[in-house]
Design a protein around this motif. Structure first.
Motif, short mmCIF file in Angstrom:
data_model
loop_
_atom_site.label_atom_id
_atom_site.label_comp_id
_atom_site.label_asym_id
_atom_site.label_seq_id
_atom_site.Cartn_x
_atom_site.Cartn_y
_atom_site.Cartn_z
N LEU A 254 -5.75 -1.53 -3.45
CA LEU A 254 -5.59 -0.38 -4.20
C LEU A 254 -4.37 -0.11 -4.72
N ALA A 255 -3.45 -0.30 -3.67
CA ALA A 255 -1.98 0.31 -3.79
C ALA A 255 -1.03 -0.82 -3.19
N PRO A 256 0.36 -0.66 -3.80
CA PRO A 256 1.36 -1.36 -3.20
C PRO A 256 1.57 -1.00 -1.65
N GLY A 257 2.33 -2.13 -0.85
CA GLY A 257 2.44 -1.76 0.52
C GLY A 257 2.82 -3.16 1.15
N ARG A 258 2.73 -3.06 2.75
CA ARG A 258 3.05 -4.11 3.36
C ARG A 258 1.98 -5.36 3.21
N PHE A 259 1.04 -5.14 2.77
CA PHE A 259 -0.10 -6.21 2.68
C PHE A 259 0.52 -6.85 1.18
N SER A 260 0.48 -6.16 0.11
CA SER A 260 0.77 -6.71 -1.27
C SER A 260 2.10 -7.29 -1.36
N GLU A 261 3.12 -6.88 -0.30
CA GLU A 261 4.38 -7.52 -0.45
C GLU A 261 4.31 -8.90 0.08
N GLN A 262 3.29 -9.32 1.39
CA GLN A 262 3.31 -10.58 1.76
C GLN A 262 2.52 -11.35 0.77
N LEU A 263 1.94 -10.81 -0.32
CA LEU A 263 1.41 -12.02 -1.23
C LEU A 263 2.47 -12.78 -2.04
N ALA A 264 3.51 -12.09 -2.15
CA ALA A 264 4.53 -12.95 -3.00
C ALA A 264 5.23 -13.92 -2.02
N GLU A 265 4.86 -14.20 -0.56
CA GLU A 265 5.28 -15.36 0.01
C GLU A 265 4.10 -16.39 0.48
N ALA A 266 3.27 -16.02 -0.33
CA ALA A 266 1.73 -17.15 0.26
C ALA A 266 1.87 -18.29 -0.47
N GLY A 267 2.64 -18.57 -1.45
CA GLY A 267 2.66 -19.95 -1.94
C GLY A 267 2.02 -20.10 -3.35
N ALA A 268 1.56 -19.07 -3.99
CA ALA A 268 0.85 -19.18 -5.24
C ALA A 268 1.93 -19.17 -6.22
N ASP A 269 1.68 -19.40 -7.63
CA ASP A 269 2.56 -19.39 -8.66
C ASP A 269 2.77 -18.09 -9.19
N VAL A 270 1.45 -17.23 -9.32
CA VAL A 270 1.71 -16.17 -9.85
C VAL A 270 0.91 -14.93 -9.07
N VAL A 271 1.22 -13.79 -8.84
CA VAL A 271 0.32 -12.62 -8.34
C VAL A 271 0.53 -11.62 -9.04
N SER A 272 -0.73 -10.99 -8.99
CA SER A 272 -1.29 -10.08 -10.08
C SER A 272 -0.73 -8.50 -9.14
N GLU A 273 -0.83 -7.53 -9.78
CA GLU A 273 -0.35 -6.33 -9.26
C GLU A 273 -1.82 -5.83 -8.44
N PRO A 274 -1.61 -4.68 -7.52
CA PRO A 274 -2.78 -3.83 -6.89
C PRO A 274 -3.38 -3.27 -8.17
N ILE A 275 -4.61 -2.69 -7.98
CA ILE A 275 -5.24 -1.91 -8.94
C ILE A 275 -4.35 -0.94 -9.31
N GLY A 276 -4.09 0.15 -8.57
CA GLY A 276 -3.27 1.22 -8.67
C GLY A 276 -4.27 2.21 -9.47
N VAL A 277 -3.34 2.94 -10.18
CA VAL A 277 -4.19 4.10 -10.82
C VAL A 277 -4.59 3.80 -12.32
N HIS A 278 -5.59 2.85 -12.07
CA HIS A 278 -6.40 2.30 -13.19
C HIS A 278 -7.64 3.20 -13.69
N PRO A 279 -7.71 3.41 -14.73
CA PRO A 279 -8.85 4.20 -15.57
C PRO A 279 -10.04 4.02 -15.13
N LEU A 280 -10.31 2.89 -14.60
CA LEU A 280 -11.81 2.40 -14.20
C LEU A 280 -11.85 2.85 -12.84
N LEU A 281 -10.76 2.85 -11.79
CA LEU A 281 -10.94 3.42 -10.48
C LEU A 281 -11.11 5.01 -10.63
N VAL A 282 -10.22 5.77 -11.51
CA VAL A 282 -10.43 7.14 -11.48
C VAL A 282 -11.84 7.33 -12.11
#
Length: 236
Positions: free
Chosen positions: A183-211
């Motif tokens: 749902l939100a940036p934090g320690r978990f989302s930061e770890q994804l950058a080091e997971a070996g993938a080519d690209v990483v999408s952003e967490p959901i954040g304040v998305h209209p659908l979530l609201v």
């Protein structure tokens, strides 16, 4: 003759994070939900921050708790009911947000460009139910993008996100994306950058659908039979 307009407050139950950005996102989400619903919206932190969910509910009394969680792990199945009980049992909890926000995940994933395969990165849980829910969403994700997709977990469950990325590489996929099922940036989302993938999408954040999903949960709870403590009264 008029109908009473009483509406119980909406308490957004959120996990909490030591990330300042993640904390701000949760606060912005609460503000967006308040704007969209017209409700009295409060945050109730299930972990890390204060006021805790129990503290918030003790202050309010009757309230509707909407769990801002993607899976039915320990916080949803144990901590939130325990907080309601500890606060006097006047609040009720709606179903969690869950997989209804998959279109928002897909929108974030679309922003990273093309890929051959994708790992849906969930937080992880010791609860088999929560792990199974992420795997089910990964299957839906695969159908939606018409690409192979695996579930991977940041903690507590297997395969880990790096293991899922490695499995897809071993299968011959060259450009691998990670779809953040967070749902939100934090320690978990930061770890994804080091997971070996080519690209990483952003967490959901304040998305209209979530609201929208949070507001829908609250409104559905309002439609349930009311307690004797706050009946919808008719005044002459």
């Amino acid at each position: 003759m008029t109908w009473s307009s009483y509406q119980p407050p909406l308490v957004l139950a959120v996990h909490g994070t030591r990330s300042a950005l993640g904390t701000r996102i949760s606060m912005e989400l609460a503000e967006a939900v308040a704007t969209a619903s017209g409700a009295d919206v409060r945050l109730g932190w299930v972990d890390i921050h204060t006021p805790t969910l129990t503290d918030t509910l003790r202050e309010l009394g009757e309230a509707i708790v909407v769990p801002a969680f993607l899976t039915g792990g320990y916080h949803v199945t144990s901590d939130i009911p325990a907080a309601i009980t500890a606060a006097g049992g006047l609040a009720t909890a709606t179903p969690l947000v869950g997989a209804d926000v998959l279109p928002a995940v897909l929108e974030r994933l679309d922003a990273v460009g093309d890929f051959d395969a994708v790992v849906l990165a969930g937080a992880g849980s010791l609860r088999p139910r929560a792990v199974a829910e992420v795997r089910a969403v990964a299957r839906e994700l695969s159908r939606a993008v018409d690409r192979p997709a695996l579930a991977g977990f940041v903690t507590a469950s297997s395969p880990t996100v790096p293991e899922a990325v490695a499995e897809l590489r071993a299968a011959g996929h060259r450009r691998i994306a990670i779809a953040s099922y967070l749902l939100a940036p934090g320690r978990f989302s930061e770890q994804l950058a080091e997971a070996g993938a080519d690209v990483v999408s952003e967490p959901i954040g304040v998305h209209p659908l979530l609201v929208e999903t949070i507001v829908d949960r609250w409104r559905a709870a309002l439609a349930e039979p009311l307690t004797a403590s706050h009946p919808r009264a008719v005044n002459d």
